[in-house]
Design an enzyme around this catalytic site. Sequence first.
Site, mmCIF file in Angstrom:
data_model
loop_
_atom_site.group_PDB
_atom_site.id
_atom_site.type_symbol
_atom_site.label_atom_id
_atom_site.label_comp_id
_atom_site.label_asym_id
_atom_site.label_seq_id
_atom_site.Cartn_x
_atom_site.Cartn_y
_atom_site.Cartn_z
ATOM 1 C CD GLU A 1 -2.761 -1.493 2.342
ATOM 2 O OE1 GLU A 1 -2.692 -0.708 3.289
ATOM 3 O OE2 GLU A 1 -3.530 -2.468 2.322
ATOM 4 C CD GLU B 1 -4.346 -7.722 1.308
ATOM 5 O OE1 GLU B 1 -5.223 -7.038 1.883
ATOM 6 O OE2 GLU B 1 -3.132 -7.494 1.425
HETATM 7 O O1 9MR Z 1 -7.279 -8.254 8.205
HETATM 8 C C1 9MR Z 1 -6.239 -7.600 8.902
HETATM 9 C C2 9MR Z 1 -6.721 -7.197 10.285
HETATM 10 O O2 9MR Z 1 -7.061 -8.345 11.040
HETATM 11 C C3 9MR Z 1 -5.653 -6.385 10.973
HETATM 12 O O3 9MR Z 1 -6.184 -5.878 12.155
HETATM 13 C C4 9MR Z 1 -5.175 -5.226 10.106
HETATM 14 C C5 9MR Z 1 -3.999 -4.511 10.739
HETATM 15 O O4 9MR Z 1 -2.921 -5.383 10.846
HETATM 16 O O5 9MR Z 1 -4.791 -5.672 8.821
HETATM 17 C C6 9MR Z 1 -5.804 -6.369 8.128
HETATM 18 O O6 9MR Z 1 -5.299 -6.801 6.880
HETATM 19 C C7 9MR Z 1 -5.041 -5.795 5.913
HETATM 20 C C8 9MR Z 1 -3.829 -6.233 5.123
HETATM 21 O O7 9MR Z 1 -2.748 -6.514 5.983
HETATM 22 C C9 9MR Z 1 -3.441 -5.179 4.094
HETATM 23 N N1 9MR Z 1 -4.567 -4.830 3.242
HETATM 24 C C10 9MR Z 1 -5.820 -4.515 3.920
HETATM 25 C C11 9MR Z 1 -6.182 -5.631 4.905
HETATM 26 C C12 9MR Z 1 -7.548 -5.390 5.538
HETATM 27 O O8 9MR Z 1 -7.539 -4.230 6.316
#
Ligand code: 9MR
Length: 356
Positions: free
Chosen positions: A152, A267
């Site tokens: 990102e 994702e």
């Molecule tokens: O699904 C993930 C969530 O459980 C965590 O709290 C969060 C922070 O670490 O990250 C979420 O995953 C994200 C991913 O790492 C990057 N793209 C967006 C995802 C959804 O927010």
Amino acid sequence: MHRRQFVLGAMGAGLSAGSTSALAQAAAKECSRAAIPYGAAIRVDLLRDDQEYRRAVLGNCQLVVGEGGLKWIDLRPEPGKFHFDHPDRLLAFADANGMRMRGHTLAWYAAMPKWTEAISTKAEAERVLYEHIDTVVGRYKGRIPSWDVVNEAISDNPAVEAPMRKSIWQDLIGTQHVELALRRTAAVDPNAQLVLNDFGFENPTEQCRAKRAAFLRLVRDLKDRDAPLHAIGLQGHLPGEKDIDKDGISSFVAELHGMGLSILVTELDVIDDKLPRDRAIRDDIVASRVRAFLQAVGDVCRPEAVLTWGISDRFTWVPIWFRRKDGEPNRPLPLDANYRPKPMMRVIREFTRAKL
Ligand code: 9MR
């Protein structure tokens, strides 16, 4: 060929992605009509604590990625120590069951431990980032074949703000942090497939167009500089109420593919907070968004993998940010909360199977 053997082969394309001819081979392979490995983001404790969840993963996945575990906040909650328990357990699970594991992620703006806020100079930021890559990628060298090196990097809306997202890395090192992270990862594991992973590309909006353009500029610049970048991760967190921009996605993928890059869907899920309450109607819309998105990508070039961000509606990040106002649980994933396949799963199975 057995599907799991294929997975080893498909991710193996990434394993030799360092040379031009291997890249070309990888591209040819990804455009082949072979089956595409399907995977999901995993919460590793659930594999131990929830047998239905474990069976769902075993029964459906050829690939896994930790939903957490390799993020800085999980690995390095305090300075000076790494906690490898979760990723070690996930990798052991993958190895024991003939699956591959992807690494997510080495440099991200979010999920950073508090102590990193004290880092205040470029030199210190580079030192800590390099230490991280050396330790983490070094530990899993040859065993995690594909890494989301930078996650990102592009801002939410480059039409109205700076194209690069604010982060500790961007603020202290600048845009060069992307190239530095790629080069360092390649130096530690020259056979790993290096991926830039991002979201917000798929709708016919000014915001998505700006995001695609900014992302392409970053990637073109990296390729011009001969940075070791092998694939792009399209996250695919699809807003359920918005149309899919077929032409926009297809030309975006064509440009990336033209630069010799493989495509991964990393994702996938459908954010359903603004969709109708009726579950059957909602599930059909979710499946149709996924179909349109995968087709828009696949019409240009079949992705090398498709991963959803979770596997069952029982465990999803979506309600953290997109809880439904009517109190109905979100239904963003291929299996429902009782692990029954939804129309979205049929779309994924149809898309990922070998084409005759
Ligand atoms: O699904 C993930 C969530 O459980 C965590 O709290 C969060 C922070 O670490 O990250 C979420 O995953 C994200 C991913 O790492 C990057 N793209 C967006 C995802 C959804 O927010």
